[in-house]
Design an enzyme around this catalytic site. Sequence first.
Site, mmCIF file in Angstrom:
data_model
loop_
_atom_site.group_PDB
_atom_site.id
_atom_site.type_symbol
_atom_site.label_atom_id
_atom_site.label_comp_id
_atom_site.label_asym_id
_atom_site.label_seq_id
_atom_site.Cartn_x
_atom_site.Cartn_y
_atom_site.Cartn_z
ATOM 1 N NE ARG A 23 -2.774 -1.665 3.136
ATOM 2 C CZ ARG A 23 -3.249 -1.578 4.373
ATOM 3 N NH1 ARG A 23 -4.119 -0.642 4.682
ATOM 4 N NH2 ARG A 23 -2.863 -2.419 5.301
ATOM 5 C CB ALA A 386 27.410 45.057 -2.959
ATOM 6 C CE1 TYR A 393 36.857 23.431 -11.164
ATOM 7 C CE2 TYR A 393 35.094 24.400 -12.464
ATOM 8 C CZ TYR A 393 35.891 23.311 -12.154
ATOM 9 O OH TYR A 393 35.717 22.123 -12.811
#
Length: 462
Positions: A23, A386, A393
Amino acid sequence: MSQTPVPALPLSVVILAAGQGKRMKSDLPKVLQPIAGKPMLGHVLDAALALQPAVTCVVYGHGGEAVRSAFPGGRLHWALQAPQLGTGHALLQALPQLPDPGVTLVLYGDVPLITVPTLKALLSPAYTGQVAWLTQRVADPAGLGRILRNQQGQVTAIVEDKDATPEQRRIDEINTGFLACPTALLARWLPRLGNQNAQGEYYLTDILAMAVADGVRVETTSTPHPWEVAGVNDKAQLAALERIHQRNQAQRLMDQGVTLIDPARIDIRGTLECGRDVVIDVNCVFEGHVRLDAGARIGPHCVLRDATVGAGTDIFAFTHVESTTIGAEARIGPYARFRPGSELADGVHIGNFVEVKNSQIGAGSKANHLSYIGDTTVGRQANIGAGTIVCNYDGANKHRTVIGDRVHIGSDVQLVAPVSVGDGADIAAGTTVWKDVPPGGLTLNAKTQLHKPDWKRPQKKK
Ligand code: UD1
Ligand code: CA
């Protein structure tokens, strides 16, 4: 509280977990379906192992290998039940692995919220040679085994719903399935079970009548918490027990003095440790091990996994924290994201849409808006403007960036790693830093600003 006597006999716990769980309509075996992020069987095992049994044996069947491999390590015994011919047949499969003399306790892989105190209370008569059975009065007994008692109120047998007379079906005391008894008695009774019943199964419940016939006393106990014995057969029941489990955890936190703005809107999938006067706003999710020190405040809709939050720190709404340590008196978010491996010292401010990964940030440093800080060490009292991006990378490898103490980085700066910025340096807005910056002074890229007064905007072709 009464002292539990040290039992002289070794305890075996058998967990029946061979049922298919059709079920659930899921490829995941039923007992691996999670409550609070942990398989139901894991919850049952936690309760079992808290009793320090000599043997813990899981009877498995459907999805067998997936169930076994979800619990690696040698501490469990396993008994394969194939085919599945009923609960009595299931327990019989475990029998050869159980020490005798000893006491056996039967648990269920799909009844996840059973508690240790209830099991201890159930167990004690079994240590004195009796059969102990956990029964429950319920409002709706439909589908469950009914407890039959004689005029003196002594139990005489269990009748399964499908085998019961209409009169027996009106009995509201049901079999939870949980029982404990001397292992030697199981060895005597289980091989004698028959399957002449409505379902053609070997019913474990039939040993109760065998006990009565053999003059063995049957003690019944019950629990005031119906959820402890509630089984899970479908996703709706799984969700219902999830809520109950979460409510129980929320209650424990409030008992310890934690302020939960809404105890119905917190999810703990692991362990949450809190100091004094911690406040948790709505809809937070805690995963793995999370520690919130005294006075920490967690805003709404935060997700924290394997994290530590220092004393007095504010985490504002919609912040994600994973495998990160945050110091005291810090201000984090809203909408900040910490990926694994970061350590923030005291008084750090990390603001909206700032992502921090595998970085150390020194005391009092700030990055308040729209930045990526990855594989970076930031000193103390530095200010990152900001839109600053650490370019960690190169397309093949990750490189580190080191930013010194009291460095001020203007808006929209790129730091191309590997690179370092000396203490007290200022970096002008819009600078691309690709060489090491010495301490002090101002670093900027030579750029000119041109103005073309006779500029004509392109016009759309007719
Ligand atoms: C069983 C009890 C019933 C009780 C109810 C409580 C019997 C005969 N009946 O009924 O009195 O009120 O539980 O929920 O015991 N299992 C196996 N192998 C099997 C069959 C079952 O491991 O061959 C396991 C299932 O995985 C499950 C548990 O035993 O965890 C109970 O099986 P289930 O089929 O749900 O039993 P019920 O018919 O509901
Ligand atoms: Ca059942």
